[in-house]
Motif scaffolding. Structure first.
Motif, mmCIF file in Angstrom:
data_model
loop_
_atom_site.group_PDB
_atom_site.id
_atom_site.type_symbol
_atom_site.label_atom_id
_atom_site.label_comp_id
_atom_site.label_asym_id
_atom_site.label_seq_id
_atom_site.Cartn_x
_atom_site.Cartn_y
_atom_site.Cartn_z
ATOM 1 N N ARG A 127 7.084 -2.339 11.463
ATOM 2 C CA ARG A 127 8.395 -2.911 11.144
ATOM 3 C C ARG A 127 9.179 -2.008 10.189
ATOM 4 N NH1 ARG A 127 10.254 -8.008 11.738
ATOM 5 N NH2 ARG A 127 8.141 -8.853 11.931
ATOM 6 N N PRO A 128 8.623 -1.573 9.054
ATOM 7 C CA PRO A 128 9.371 -0.653 8.192
ATOM 8 C C PRO A 128 9.787 0.627 8.914
ATOM 9 C CG PRO A 128 7.564 -1.619 6.966
ATOM 10 C CD PRO A 128 7.374 -2.035 8.391
ATOM 11 N N THR A 129 8.943 1.099 9.830
ATOM 12 C CA THR A 129 9.314 2.306 10.575
ATOM 13 C C THR A 129 10.550 2.048 11.426
ATOM 14 O OG1 THR A 129 7.008 3.059 10.618
ATOM 15 C CG2 THR A 129 8.515 4.047 12.212
ATOM 16 N N ARG A 130 10.584 0.908 12.109
ATOM 17 C CA ARG A 130 11.788 0.581 12.895
ATOM 18 C C ARG A 130 13.014 0.488 12.006
ATOM 19 N NH1 ARG A 130 8.338 -3.322 15.290
ATOM 20 N NH2 ARG A 130 9.389 -4.993 14.156
ATOM 21 N N ILE A 131 12.862 -0.119 10.857
ATOM 22 C CA ILE A 131 14.001 -0.261 9.947
ATOM 23 C C ILE A 131 14.547 1.102 9.555
ATOM 24 C CG2 ILE A 131 14.654 -1.003 7.622
ATOM 25 C CD1 ILE A 131 12.623 -3.344 8.015
ATOM 26 N N VAL A 132 13.664 2.021 9.204
ATOM 27 C CA VAL A 132 14.089 3.359 8.786
ATOM 28 C C VAL A 132 14.710 4.126 9.948
ATOM 29 C CG1 VAL A 132 13.175 5.622 8.097
ATOM 30 C CG2 VAL A 132 12.540 3.567 6.821
ATOM 31 N N GLU A 133 14.153 3.975 11.131
ATOM 32 C CA GLU A 133 14.631 4.752 12.276
ATOM 33 C C GLU A 133 15.900 4.173 12.897
ATOM 34 O OE1 GLU A 133 10.377 6.555 13.946
ATOM 35 O OE2 GLU A 133 11.236 4.759 14.862
ATOM 36 N N GLU A 134 16.104 2.851 12.807
ATOM 37 C CA GLU A 134 17.132 2.216 13.620
ATOM 38 C C GLU A 134 18.223 1.505 12.826
ATOM 39 O OE1 GLU A 134 15.079 -0.326 16.359
ATOM 40 O OE2 GLU A 134 13.663 1.257 16.938
ATOM 41 N N THR A 135 18.146 1.490 11.500
ATOM 42 C CA THR A 135 19.193 0.883 10.686
ATOM 43 C C THR A 135 19.606 1.871 9.602
ATOM 44 O OG1 THR A 135 17.911 -0.122 8.879
ATOM 45 C CG2 THR A 135 17.921 -1.290 10.992
ATOM 46 N N ASP A 136 20.577 1.460 8.772
ATOM 47 C CA ASP A 136 20.946 2.329 7.655
ATOM 48 C C ASP A 136 20.253 1.900 6.369
ATOM 49 O OD1 ASP A 136 22.348 0.068 6.924
ATOM 50 O OD2 ASP A 136 24.309 1.049 6.800
ATOM 51 N N TRP A 137 19.213 1.078 6.488
ATOM 52 C CA TRP A 137 18.425 0.663 5.342
ATOM 53 C C TRP A 137 17.222 1.565 5.165
ATOM 54 C CZ3 TRP A 137 19.589 -3.151 1.832
ATOM 55 C CH2 TRP A 137 20.712 -3.929 2.147
ATOM 56 N N ALA A 138 16.894 1.855 3.924
ATOM 57 C CA ALA A 138 15.683 2.587 3.594
ATOM 58 C C ALA A 138 14.609 1.601 3.159
ATOM 59 C CB ALA A 138 15.965 3.596 2.473
ATOM 60 N N VAL A 139 13.365 2.053 3.183
ATOM 61 C CA VAL A 139 12.235 1.217 2.789
ATOM 62 C C VAL A 139 11.501 1.896 1.645
ATOM 63 C CG1 VAL A 139 10.055 0.176 3.517
ATOM 64 C CG2 VAL A 139 11.989 0.271 5.111
ATOM 65 N N GLY A 140 11.291 1.144 0.575
ATOM 66 C CA GLY A 140 10.539 1.671 -0.556
ATOM 67 C C GLY A 140 9.054 1.435 -0.370
ATOM 68 N N HIS A 141 8.393 0.960 -1.396
ATOM 69 C CA HIS A 141 6.951 0.749 -1.318
ATOM 70 C C HIS A 141 6.614 -0.299 -0.259
ATOM 71 C CE1 HIS A 141 5.319 3.310 -4.436
ATOM 72 N NE2 HIS A 141 6.363 3.001 -5.205
ATOM 73 N N VAL A 142 5.509 -0.063 0.419
ATOM 74 C CA VAL A 142 5.035 -0.952 1.472
ATOM 75 C C VAL A 142 3.615 -1.395 1.139
ATOM 76 C CG1 VAL A 142 4.604 -1.246 3.926
ATOM 77 C CG2 VAL A 142 6.428 0.299 3.168
ATOM 78 N N ALA A 143 3.422 -2.695 1.005
ATOM 79 C CA ALA A 143 2.090 -3.262 0.797
ATOM 80 C C ALA A 143 1.608 -3.829 2.121
ATOM 81 C CB ALA A 143 2.132 -4.350 -0.274
ATOM 82 N N ALA A 144 0.782 -3.065 2.834
ATOM 83 C CA ALA A 144 0.214 -3.545 4.093
ATOM 84 C C ALA A 144 -0.753 -4.690 3.815
ATOM 85 C CB ALA A 144 -0.491 -2.400 4.814
ATOM 86 N N GLU A 145 -1.264 -5.297 4.882
ATOM 87 C CA GLU A 145 -2.176 -6.430 4.708
ATOM 88 C C GLU A 145 -3.364 -6.070 3.831
ATOM 89 O OE1 GLU A 145 -1.695 -9.473 5.527
ATOM 90 O OE2 GLU A 145 0.045 -9.282 6.858
ATOM 91 N N TRP A 146 -3.928 -4.878 4.052
ATOM 92 C CA TRP A 146 -5.105 -4.516 3.257
ATOM 93 C C TRP A 146 -4.719 -4.272 1.800
ATOM 94 C CZ3 TRP A 146 -5.679 0.016 0.577
ATOM 95 C CH2 TRP A 146 -4.919 1.114 0.956
ATOM 96 N N CYS A 147 -3.489 -3.822 1.564
ATOM 97 C CA CYS A 147 -3.013 -3.660 0.186
ATOM 98 C C CYS A 147 -2.883 -5.024 -0.492
ATOM 99 C CB CYS A 147 -1.665 -2.949 0.165
ATOM 100 S SG CYS A 147 -1.635 -1.330 0.943
ATOM 101 N N LEU A 148 -2.391 -6.014 0.251
ATOM 102 C CA LEU A 148 -2.272 -7.350 -0.312
ATOM 103 C C LEU A 148 -3.646 -7.956 -0.579
ATOM 104 C CD1 LEU A 148 0.679 -8.737 1.857
ATOM 105 C CD2 LEU A 148 0.750 -7.934 -0.519
ATOM 106 N N ASP A 149 -4.625 -7.609 0.258
ATOM 107 C CA ASP A 149 -5.998 -8.047 -0.025
ATOM 108 C C ASP A 149 -6.483 -7.450 -1.344
ATOM 109 O OD1 ASP A 149 -6.047 -9.481 2.318
ATOM 110 O OD2 ASP A 149 -7.097 -7.938 3.470
ATOM 111 N N ASP A 150 -6.178 -6.168 -1.562
ATOM 112 C CA ASP A 150 -6.547 -5.530 -2.830
ATOM 113 C C ASP A 150 -5.818 -6.191 -4.007
ATOM 114 O OD1 ASP A 150 -8.246 -3.789 -1.625
ATOM 115 O OD2 ASP A 150 -7.012 -2.001 -1.898
#
Length: 483
Positions: A225-248
């Motif tokens: 999803r963040p990749t689509r946002i960066v590639e297809e909109t004018d929005w940038a994405v900062g830090h990304v906490a994937a599922e395993w990051c949220l588990d941590d």
């Protein structure tokens, strides 16, 4: 604007990217306090080193001295002996960089891949940096580099993004890893290294940050999803906490400080969240940040945020069906603020529905072309409800566009200040029945304009046609809701 680039001689892919950087631009060799071996020799040494860039970070307070330094307008390239992960505080080795780029390898079972990501740890620091710490991100530069990787990628390479993972966490400037992966074959590939080098060089003059930034939570390590946002909109994405990051991370209610750090280190005021995650959403709301949908980011692309806020306040939210027209995007491009003076009127729903029956795409296009924003139903496929225009002239042009579509359907269409009147001559089933025409194929032929025989008598379409008149009322733009 200066981009600091880090090459690690412990990383063969990093060395190869460094070689391509120097080949593809003019650099001046600057003094470093150490002469250092040639990059070719470093390549040979790196081949004997570790095969992953996730070694534990050193705990030294001082930044190691670079063994080579190259400079050119807008860029400074430093080579170090240690792994990237051991370079906490490395921005101090540069001359005040605006952004720091770690040219690195990527290791994984992903095939040929060019990728970029930010650094930090949502839990224990197993691979460099500190526990529950996040390095400042550079979302605008990251978006630019991901798009540049896609432009320069050799045949056979995928391009993507990763979640935030591993150190260093105390870089001293906004930073990111830009990587060549995912095995020894790619680490030694000049074409892949050249693509990474070109993407980094394309950062010349690109600001590290942008107000149009979201943080992201959930999803897989390679963050579709963040990749689509960066590639297809004018929005940038900062830090990304994937599922395993949220588990941590654990229970977000117990680590509100880390969640808040995600936004602070990203420069983000909004987040996208994969899945329900009610506890996380509650924490984000309590901290004063908004959760938005991917649809919201797509629909607001190109629209100034103050215009978005004003029109959502006047009409409804994007997730409830609001869509923005071309005038709103044009206003966002030149910095105007038309939403505060928007003309809000009742949409002529029946008129639009009739025009939609003539050409659905053209009816939707009329709203996009003339309106600042319009409310929709059926997943954005039907315009209905209130509608906002820059002024009365735009409203008139919109109605005229719908009238033009109706003229393709009806014999006569007229408009005065308050109404649109249609006049049409059409097949009248009642009149046909009075002439003895049985229901069935003969009804159909008459409706299609062909004469039929009934009991030896010819019945023509004109014999069973009736004139129909219908009037559609229009809002008075001088009485618009927004005035």
């Amino acid at each position: 604007m200066t981009v600091g680039i880090i090459v690690s001689r412990a990383d063969s892919a990093s060395v190869r990217i460094g070689e391509q950087l120097r080949e593809r631009a003019d650099w001046e060799r600057a003094g470093t306090g150490a002469d250092g071996a040639s990059e070719e020799a470093a390549n040979a040494e790196a081949a004997e080193g570790e095969e992953t860039n996730t070694e534990s970070a050193a705990s030294a307070d001082d930044v190691p001295a670079p063994v080579a330094r190259y400079v050119r307008e807008g860029f400074e390239l430093l080579a170090f002996e240690p792994w990237h992960l051991e370079l906490d505080g490395v921005a101090a080795a540069f001359d005040d960089p605006d952004v720091v780029v770690f040219a690195s390898r990527h290791a994984g079972e992903t095939g040929p891949l060019l990728t970029a990501h930010f650094t930090g740890n949502f839990g224990a620091a197993e691979h460099g940096g500190s526990d529950r710490a996040l390095a400042p991100a550079c979302p605008n530069a990251h978006r630019a580099v991901v798009r540049a990787l896609a432009e320069h990628a050799p045949e056979g390479y995928d391009v993507g993004m990763e979640c935030t993972h591993h150190g260093p966490t105390e870089v001293g400037a906004p930073s990111m890893f830009v990587e060549l992966g995912s095995s020894e074959a790619e680490w030694g590939d000049d074409a892949g290294a050249a693509a990474v080098a070109d993407a980094i060089l394309d950062l010349e003059g690109v600001a590290p940050e942008t107000e149009r930034t979201v943080a992201a939570f959930g999803g897989g390590h390679y963050v579709p999803r963040p990749t689509r946002i960066v590639e297809e909109t004018d929005w940038a994405v900062g830090h990304v906490a994937a599922e395993w990051c949220l588990d941590d991370l654990g229970d977000p209610r117990e680590h509100r400080d880390v969640v808040e750090r995600v936004f602070a280190a990203s420069g983000a005021t909004r987040a996208v969240v994969d899945g329900e995650k009610p506890r996380l959403r509650d924490v984000i709301d309590d901290l004063g940040y908004g959760v938005v949908s991917e649809t919201w980011l797509r629909e607001t692309t190109g629209v100034a945020l103050d215009v978005v806020a004003a029109l959502e306040g006047e009409l409804t939210g994007v997730d409830e069906g609001l869509r923005f027209g071309d005038p709103a995007r044009e206003a966002g491009a030149d910095g105007a603020e038309p939403a505060t003076d928007a003309l809000i009127v009742d949409h002529p729903d029946d008129l639009w529905a009739d025009a939609h029956s003539v050409d659905p795409d053209a009816a939707l296009a009329a709203a996009r072309e003339h309106a600042l924003a319009y409310t929709t139903e059926e997943n954005g496929n039907r315009v209905a409800g209130d509608i906002a225009f820059p002024d009365a002239d735009a409203y008139d042009a919109y109605v005229d566009a719908l009238v033009g579509l109706l003229r393709e359907k009806y014999d006569e269409v007229g408009r005065d200040d308050g109404t649109v009147r249609i006049t049409d001559t059409a097949f009248d089933p009642a009149a046909a029945a009075e002439r003895g025409v049985p229901e069935g194929p003969k009804f159909g032929r008459l409706a299609d304009g062909a004469a039929v025989e009934v009991d030896g008598e010819t019945v023509t379409p004109a014999d069973v046609a009736r004139e129909r008149t219908e009037t559609y009322g229009l809002s008075n733009p001088s009485e618009g809701k927004g005035n």
